[in-house]
Design a protein around this motif. Structure first.
Motif, PDB file in Angstrom:
ATOM      1  N   PHE A  18       0.833  -1.190   0.000  1.00 38.11           N
ATOM      2  CA  PHE A  18       0.000   0.000   0.000  1.00 38.11           C
ATOM      3  C   PHE A  18       0.876   1.251   0.000  1.00 38.11           C
ATOM      4  O   PHE A  18       2.014   1.231   0.452  1.00 38.11           O
ATOM      5  N   GLY A  19       0.309   2.341  -0.468  1.00 35.57           N
ATOM      6  CA  GLY A  19       1.031   3.608  -0.456  1.00 35.57           C
ATOM      7  C   GLY A  19       0.399   4.590  -1.419  1.00 35.57           C
ATOM      8  O   GLY A  19      -0.555   4.272  -2.126  1.00 35.57           O
ATOM      9  N   ARG A  20       0.938   5.793  -1.452  1.00 36.08           N
ATOM     10  CA  ARG A  20       0.448   6.783  -2.394  1.00 36.08           C
ATOM     11  C   ARG A  20       0.912   6.434  -3.806  1.00 36.08           C
ATOM     12  O   ARG A  20       1.767   5.567  -4.003  1.00 36.08           O
ATOM     13  N   ARG A  21       0.363   7.129  -4.769  1.00 33.57           N
ATOM     14  CA  ARG A  21       0.800   6.938  -6.145  1.00 33.57           C
ATOM     15  C   ARG A  21       2.290   7.270  -6.254  1.00 33.57           C
ATOM     16  O   ARG A  21       2.777   8.214  -5.649  1.00 33.57           O
ATOM     17  N   ASN A  22       2.985   6.461  -7.027  1.00 33.66           N
ATOM     18  CA  ASN A  22       4.420   6.656  -7.267  1.00 33.66           C
ATOM     19  C   ASN A  22       5.259   6.586  -5.991  1.00 33.66           C
ATOM     20  O   ASN A  22       6.296   7.225  -5.884  1.00 33.66           O
ATOM     21  N   SER A  23       4.796   5.783  -5.036  1.00 31.19           N
ATOM     22  CA  SER A  23       5.602   5.587  -3.826  1.00 31.19           C
ATOM     23  C   SER A  23       6.595   4.447  -3.995  1.00 31.19           C
ATOM     24  O   SER A  23       7.408   4.198  -3.103  1.00 31.19           O
ATOM     25  N   GLY A  24       6.513   3.735  -5.129  1.00 30.70           N
ATOM     26  CA  GLY A  24       7.471   2.666  -5.405  1.00 30.70           C
ATOM     27  C   GLY A  24       6.956   1.266  -5.159  1.00 30.70           C
ATOM     28  O   GLY A  24       7.729   0.305  -5.136  1.00 30.70           O
ATOM     29  N   VAL A  37       6.268  -7.867 -12.753  1.00 29.97           N
ATOM     30  CA  VAL A  37       4.926  -8.297 -12.387  1.00 29.97           C
ATOM     31  C   VAL A  37       3.936  -7.171 -12.640  1.00 29.97           C
ATOM     32  O   VAL A  37       2.870  -7.371 -13.210  1.00 29.97           O
ATOM     33  N   ALA A  38       4.312  -5.975 -12.198  1.00 28.04           N
ATOM     34  CA  ALA A  38       3.435  -4.805 -12.295  1.00 28.04           C
ATOM     35  C   ALA A  38       4.052  -3.761 -13.211  1.00 28.04           C
ATOM     36  O   ALA A  38       5.272  -3.630 -13.297  1.00 28.04           O
ATOM     37  N   LEU A  39       3.205  -3.027 -13.898  1.00 28.64           N
ATOM     38  CA  LEU A  39       3.649  -1.968 -14.795  1.00 28.64           C
ATOM     39  C   LEU A  39       4.198  -0.800 -13.983  1.00 28.64           C
ATOM     40  O   LEU A  39       3.570  -0.334 -13.035  1.00 28.64           O
ATOM     41  N   VAL A  40       5.404  -0.343 -14.359  1.00 31.28           N
ATOM     42  CA  VAL A  40       6.051   0.755 -13.652  1.00 31.28           C
ATOM     43  C   VAL A  40       6.138   1.955 -14.573  1.00 31.28           C
ATOM     44  O   VAL A  40       6.520   1.837 -15.735  1.00 31.28           O
ATOM     45  N   SER A  41       5.781   3.135 -14.038  1.00 31.47           N
ATOM     46  CA  SER A  41       5.833   4.356 -14.827  1.00 31.47           C
ATOM     47  C   SER A  41       5.948   5.551 -13.891  1.00 31.47           C
ATOM     48  O   SER A  41       5.554   5.475 -12.720  1.00 31.47           O
ATOM     49  N   ASP A  42       6.493   6.641 -14.394  1.00 32.83           N
ATOM     50  CA  ASP A  42       6.546   7.878 -13.620  1.00 32.83           C
ATOM     51  C   ASP A  42       5.192   8.573 -13.582  1.00 32.83           C
ATOM     52  O   ASP A  42       5.002   9.537 -12.839  1.00 32.83           O
ATOM     53  N   VAL A  43       4.256   8.097 -14.376  1.00 33.51           N
ATOM     54  CA  VAL A  43       2.921   8.683 -14.415  1.00 33.51           C
ATOM     55  C   VAL A  43       2.138   8.223 -13.193  1.00 33.51           C
ATOM     56  O   VAL A  43       1.981   7.021 -12.960  1.00 33.51           O
ATOM     57  N   ALA A  44       1.663   9.158 -12.396  1.00 26.08           N
ATOM     58  CA  ALA A  44       0.895   8.814 -11.199  1.00 26.08           C
ATOM     59  C   ALA A  44      -0.377   8.070 -11.579  1.00 26.08           C
ATOM     60  O   ALA A  44      -1.067   8.445 -12.521  1.00 26.08           O
ATOM     61  N   LEU A  65       1.727 -11.799  -3.725  1.00 26.81           N
ATOM     62  CA  LEU A  65       2.024 -10.388  -3.559  1.00 26.81           C
ATOM     63  C   LEU A  65       0.951  -9.588  -4.289  1.00 26.81           C
ATOM     64  O   LEU A  65       0.586  -9.918  -5.414  1.00 26.81           O
ATOM     65  N   ILE A  66       0.450  -8.536  -3.646  1.00 30.01           N
ATOM     66  CA  ILE A  66      -0.640  -7.760  -4.226  1.00 30.01           C
ATOM     67  C   ILE A  66      -0.214  -6.305  -4.362  1.00 30.01           C
ATOM     68  O   ILE A  66       0.104  -5.645  -3.370  1.00 30.01           O
ATOM     69  N   ASP A  67      -0.193  -5.826  -5.599  1.00 29.00           N
ATOM     70  CA  ASP A  67       0.096  -4.426  -5.873  1.00 29.00           C
ATOM     71  C   ASP A  67      -1.232  -3.680  -5.942  1.00 29.00           C
ATOM     72  O   ASP A  67      -2.194  -4.152  -6.557  1.00 29.00           O
ATOM     73  N   THR A  68      -1.312  -2.532  -5.309  1.00 26.53           N
ATOM     74  CA  THR A  68      -2.579  -1.794  -5.241  1.00 26.53           C
ATOM     75  C   THR A  68      -2.434  -0.386  -5.813  1.00 26.53           C
ATOM     76  O   THR A  68      -1.335   0.162  -5.908  1.00 26.53           O
ATOM     77  N   ALA A  69      -3.564   0.189  -6.162  1.00 24.11           N
ATOM     78  CA  ALA A  69      -3.585   1.580  -6.611  1.00 24.11           C
ATOM     79  C   ALA A  69      -3.279   2.495  -5.435  1.00 24.11           C
ATOM     80  O   ALA A  69      -3.577   2.171  -4.281  1.00 24.11           O
ATOM     81  N   GLY A  70      -2.698   3.639  -5.710  1.00 23.66           N
ATOM     82  CA  GLY A  70      -2.385   4.593  -4.654  1.00 23.66           C
ATOM     83  C   GLY A  70      -3.628   5.058  -3.929  1.00 23.66           C
ATOM     84  O   GLY A  70      -4.639   5.383  -4.551  1.00 23.66           O
ATOM     85  N   TYR A  71      -3.558   5.106  -2.610  1.00 26.30           N
ATOM     86  CA  TYR A  71      -4.747   5.500  -1.859  1.00 26.30           C
ATOM     87  C   TYR A  71      -4.968   7.007  -1.853  1.00 26.30           C
ATOM     88  O   TYR A  71      -5.888   7.507  -1.190  1.00 26.30           O
ATOM     89  N   ASP A  72      -4.115   7.735  -2.596  1.00 28.63           N
ATOM     90  CA  ASP A  72      -4.353   9.169  -2.772  1.00 28.63           C
ATOM     91  C   ASP A  72      -4.915   9.479  -4.156  1.00 28.63           C
ATOM     92  O   ASP A  72      -4.951  10.640  -4.573  1.00 28.63           O
TER      93      ASP A  72
END
Length: 402
Positions: A18-24, A37-44, A65-72
């Protein structure tokens, strides 16, 4: 597609990031998994729906492992993404909270506190990581702020760190509760060497030539417990009992034929069902039994919610869509209202219901089932399980083992 040697997702340790958008989050998951596994981009907001990656981790075993959308996330679509992230929290056995090391130490971390408070309230263990530490070497002030505002002692990590995979593995090992999956399905009811008779449902929902998951899991559990397992369909139970030199120590049946099997079982044999066993294995059996006791208080004006984990298209004589509603309406009247939900659809407002009847939840992990039980209890609504409910309606709930 699943193969016979794969551990079902519902039986894996769920580790959510969990984390904000673009927190890594996505970058760290990719580094940990060893491939993209997950798409990485500088785009929030690159990650939208949760991304699940099943893998094996030494010392932890099968996990996902679960990647989630930013909670912001923002906007109408953003709110929908955040809601999906909230759903993931309900199934997480452990949470990894990422805070970018570029965050200003003066930031009040209001969003983080909201999520951490929820994690603590639900008993979810939390690992806090200051990510992208290679971009900001002066992270001591932020670490102090996180400890003061969130009550968490953060670790630092970056995907460029040498040995990040092993370091994260050790941190997770320290975080996760011991014996997370130490429960058994049925072997705790018998002794090594005991004979167990399985009265197997030929479920119309299961594809031809396959057993449904609870059957497979129960057989494996009993074999691990050094039991002798004998199987028969309901129409051959007399032949199966006659073929045995002594009565079986335990009979496990399809809940739908509880009354018939109970009438035929030897006095020496204990009785249960696949659904009851899954209720104890995946949820809180005491809550389910207490919920079933409230069935006697239903009336023709009552409203019942039937919740299925599977999202299959219901076929003829489906237990949740047809048989259970028929049983209830036969006893309480045709005006009794029955609603259905499937998959991860579950009403936010449960107060309108007099009873919730849940399936065996073989497709959900235990953490998620417990979150549904907690939601029902918070709303003051009794909740039970298919098999437990049928045992109650059949008048044999006090004769069933779990």
């Amino acid at each position: 597609m699943s193969t016979l040697n794969e551990t079902p997702r519902s039986e894996r340790v769920h580790i959510a990031f969990f984390g904000r958008r673009n927190s890594g989050k996505s970058s760290l998951i990719n580094a940990f998994a060893g491939h993209k596994v997950a798409l990485v981009s500088d785009v929030a907001g690159t990650t939208t729906d949760p991304v699940y990656k099943s893998m094996e981790i030494h010392g932890i075993g099968p996990c996902v492992l679960i990647d989630t959308a930013g909670y912001d996330d923002e906007g109408m679509l953003g709110e929908m993404r955040v809601e999906l992230t909230r759903r993931v929290l309900k199934e997480a056995d452990a949470a990894v909270l990422l805070i970018s090391s570029e965050t200003d130490p003066a930031d009040p971390l209001t969003l983080e506190k909201e999520w951490v408070d929820t994690m603590k309230d639900t008993g979810t263990p939390v690992l806090c990581i200051l990510s992208r530490s290679d971009l900001n070497r002066n992270s001591a002030a932020l670490a102090a702020a996180v400890q003061e505002k969130l009550g968490l002692e953060p670790e630092t990590a970056s995907v460029s760190d040498k040995g990040i995979t092993e370091r994260l593995r050790l941190l997770l090992l320290r975080l996760l509760p011991e014996n997370l999956f130490a429960r058994t399905i049925a072997s705790h009811l018998v002794n090594p060497g005991d004979t167990v008779l399985l009265v197997m449902p030929q479920d119309i929902q299961a594809p031809q030539g396959r057993l449904i998951l609870p059957q497979v899991q129960t057989i494996r559990d009993l074999l691990d417990g050094s039991c002798v397992v004998v199987s028969a369909t309901a129409d051959r139970i007399d032949d199966a009992l006659a073929a045995l030199k002594a009565p079986p120590a335990l009979i496990i049946t399809d809940s739908q034929v509880f009354p018939m099997v109970y009438s035929k079982k030897p006095a020496e044999s204990a009785l249960t069902s696949f659904s009851v066993l899954m209720a104890a294995y995946k949820g809180d059996i005491n809550a389910f039994v207490a919920g079933a006791e409230t069935i006697d208080r239903l009336t023709a004006d009552s409203r019942v919610l039937i919740a299925e984990a599977c999202t299959h298209a219901p076929l003829e004589e489906d237990i949740g869509r047809v048989k259970l509603p028929r049983m209830l309406k036969k006893r309480f009247g045709e005006s009794l209202r029955v609603d259905h939900v499937s998959g991860k659809d579950f009403p936010a407002d449960l107060s309108q219901y007099d009873l919730i009847i849940h399936c065996g939840a073989c497709m959900f992990n235990r953490r998620y089932v417990l979150s549904r039980i907690a939601a029902a209890q918070a709303a003051g609504v009794p909740i039970t399980n298919y098999g437990v409910a049928i045992a109650k309606i059949s008048g044999i709930i006090d004769k069933v083992s779990y």
